[in-house]
Design a protein around this motif. Structure first.
Motif, mmCIF file in Angstrom:
data_model
loop_
_atom_site.group_PDB
_atom_site.id
_atom_site.type_symbol
_atom_site.label_atom_id
_atom_site.label_comp_id
_atom_site.label_asym_id
_atom_site.label_seq_id
_atom_site.Cartn_x
_atom_site.Cartn_y
_atom_site.Cartn_z
ATOM 1 N N SER A 36 8.327 -0.400 -7.432
ATOM 2 C CA SER A 36 7.840 0.164 -5.143
ATOM 3 C C SER A 36 7.405 -1.984 -4.763
ATOM 4 C CB SER A 36 6.289 0.732 -5.325
ATOM 5 O OG SER A 36 5.497 1.002 -4.087
ATOM 6 N N ALA A 37 7.624 -1.455 -3.683
ATOM 7 C CA ALA A 37 7.143 -2.808 -2.865
ATOM 8 C C ALA A 37 5.899 -2.490 -2.032
ATOM 9 C CB ALA A 37 8.378 -3.583 -2.221
ATOM 10 N N VAL A 38 4.679 -1.193 -2.392
ATOM 11 C CA VAL A 38 4.450 -0.991 -1.648
ATOM 12 C C VAL A 38 2.626 -1.667 -1.664
ATOM 13 C CG1 VAL A 38 2.657 1.209 -0.422
ATOM 14 C CG2 VAL A 38 5.091 0.532 -0.767
ATOM 15 N N LEU A 39 1.947 -2.670 -0.789
ATOM 16 C CA LEU A 39 0.972 -2.690 -1.416
ATOM 17 C C LEU A 39 -0.434 -2.639 0.044
ATOM 18 C CD1 LEU A 39 -0.533 -4.952 -3.390
ATOM 19 C CD2 LEU A 39 -0.436 -6.466 -0.877
ATOM 20 N N GLU B 158 2.965 -18.966 -9.483
ATOM 21 C CA GLU B 158 2.455 -17.889 -9.167
ATOM 22 C C GLU B 158 2.320 -17.447 -7.335
ATOM 23 O OE1 GLU B 158 -2.046 -16.808 -10.647
ATOM 24 O OE2 GLU B 158 -1.147 -17.275 -12.015
ATOM 25 N N TYR B 159 2.509 -16.065 -7.486
ATOM 26 C CA TYR B 159 2.166 -15.273 -6.165
ATOM 27 C C TYR B 159 1.499 -14.975 -5.995
ATOM 28 C CZ TYR B 159 7.554 -16.888 -6.333
ATOM 29 O OH TYR B 159 8.174 -18.316 -6.098
ATOM 30 N N ARG B 160 0.710 -14.125 -4.981
ATOM 31 C CA ARG B 160 -0.692 -13.231 -5.364
ATOM 32 C C ARG B 160 -0.508 -13.384 -3.744
ATOM 33 N NH1 ARG B 160 -4.322 -12.630 -9.460
ATOM 34 N NH2 ARG B 160 -3.784 -14.017 -11.225
ATOM 35 N N ALA B 161 -1.242 -11.604 -3.158
ATOM 36 C CA ALA B 161 -1.117 -11.023 -2.145
ATOM 37 C C ALA B 161 -2.657 -9.928 -1.879
ATOM 38 C CB ALA B 161 0.033 -11.158 -1.865
ATOM 39 N N THR B 162 -2.771 -10.303 -0.962
ATOM 40 C CA THR B 162 -3.863 -9.263 -0.448
ATOM 41 C C THR B 162 -3.851 -8.481 1.332
ATOM 42 O OG1 THR B 162 -5.411 -10.332 -0.088
ATOM 43 C CG2 THR B 162 -5.379 -9.861 -2.134
ATOM 44 N N THR B 163 -4.024 -7.424 1.435
ATOM 45 C CA THR B 163 -3.837 -6.821 2.505
ATOM 46 C C THR B 163 -5.062 -5.819 3.436
ATOM 47 O OG1 THR B 163 -2.382 -5.953 4.350
ATOM 48 C CG2 THR B 163 -2.876 -4.340 1.841
#
Length: 326
Positions: free
Chosen positions: A306-309, A161-166
């Motif tokens: 989309s790959a935009v975060l 499980e991958y998670r990411a924030t920016t």
């Protein structure tokens, strides 16, 4: 070829990077699967299934990963796969990335997530959570990205499980780059693959998509029915397929199977034909990769998923590898 490291899991110490960072090796075991994960690159070093057979390509030392790896078992990012000419435009601003694959950017650049030491957030008997902070501007990417990957064993399945924030608009595409060999023979051309994927992305000589997805029907890329890896194209594949469901892999000789499911729209199917046996311990076709992900060059292709975060959003991606016997 299989490398046996002989480690017992009694200590997590695995080595020290040239920069002085300590690398740990964590062993997960639920009685059915046993996984060895490094904090360097969040690498899946070994994955032992029923009977104790290791089904992924790995290396025995940190030095080998520093000098002889081809992303073996690593979590790659900030953007897995290729971004054309090492640049993309987001919200009217062009960003230039590190070019490490000719003129293109591959798997996050020169020092992607596969070459970083991840922080251990929690470690249990059958679960490990690793995190990484990628600063604004690293390898040319905008925004400080906080990434997390969770390895978990559940019965006969390994779940990632991958998670990411920016904190600023950016692009993100995380995946695992394990090479699988269900037979232990060092040649996966006899493995039988079936994909619930009726389209794929044709690419040019630089492995950049030439346009949108096209039907697999009537082409050597049709794996909608089970087909041996080596049956067509000499077994040479390094292409993204558009998934509608699962991917299954079977070793007819030994009967071992693997089923891959994911929340991602695509999977990069790479058959390891570019491994040369000199730069690494493994030769061509020693293992196959199923890199679940957004499409290659998506930051430059508005028609692609989309790959935009953006700030306030969370990137979440889940992939499960389930093992069995036919």
């Amino acid at each position: 070829m299989r490398l046996h490291d002989g480690a017992t899991g009694a200590t997590p110490a695995f080595g020290v990077t040239p920069e002085g960072e300590r690398v740990e090796r964590h062993v997960l075991d639920n009685g059915r699967l046993r996984a060895c994960v490094l904090t360097y690159g969040a690498i899946l070093q070994r994955l032992e299934v029923a009977g104790g057979a290791n089904v992924v390509l790995g290396l025995p030392t940190l030095d080998a990963y520093l000098h002889r790896s081809r992303y073996f078992g690593a979590v790659v990012g900030r953007y897995a796969n290729r971004i054309a000419r090492g640049r993309f435009t987001l919200d009217g601003r062009e960003y230039r990335l590190a070019a490490n694959d000719g003129e293109h950017s591959l798997h996050g650049g020169v020092r992607g997530f596969d070459k970083r030491v991840w922080h251990v957030e929690s470690a249990g008997r059958a679960e490990l959570v690793l995190s990484l902070v990628s600063p604004d501007g690293e390898e040319g990417y905008p925004g400080e990205l906080r990434a997390r990957v969770r390895y978990a064993l559940d019965g006969d399945a390994l779940r990632l499980e991958y998670r990411a924030t920016t904190d600023a608009p950016t692009v993100v595409n995380l995946t695992n780059h394990s090479y699988f060999d269900l037979s232990g023979t060092g040649d996966v051309r006899g493995h039988v693959v079936a994909m619930e994927a009726d389209r794929f992305l044709p690419v040019d000589g630089g492995k950049i998509p030439t346009g949108g997805p096209v039907p697999v029907a009537g082409t050597p890329f049709d794996f909608t029915v089970p087909t041996p890896v080596g049956a067509r194209r000499g077994g040479r594949y390094d292409h993204c397929f558009v998934l509608q469901g699962r991917v299954t892999v079977a070793d007819p000789a030994g009967g071992r199977t693997m089923e891959v499911t994911t929340t991602e729209p695509g999977v990069q199917f790479y058959t390891g034909h570019m491994l040369d046996g000199v730069a690494t311990p493994y030769g061509p076709f020693a293992g196959l990769c199923l890199e679940t992900q957004r499409f290659p060059d998506a930051p430059n292709r508005p028609a692609f998923p989309s790959a935009v975060l953006r700030p306030g959003q969370e990137h979440v991606s889940v992939t499960t590898y389930r093992f069995g016997h036919a």
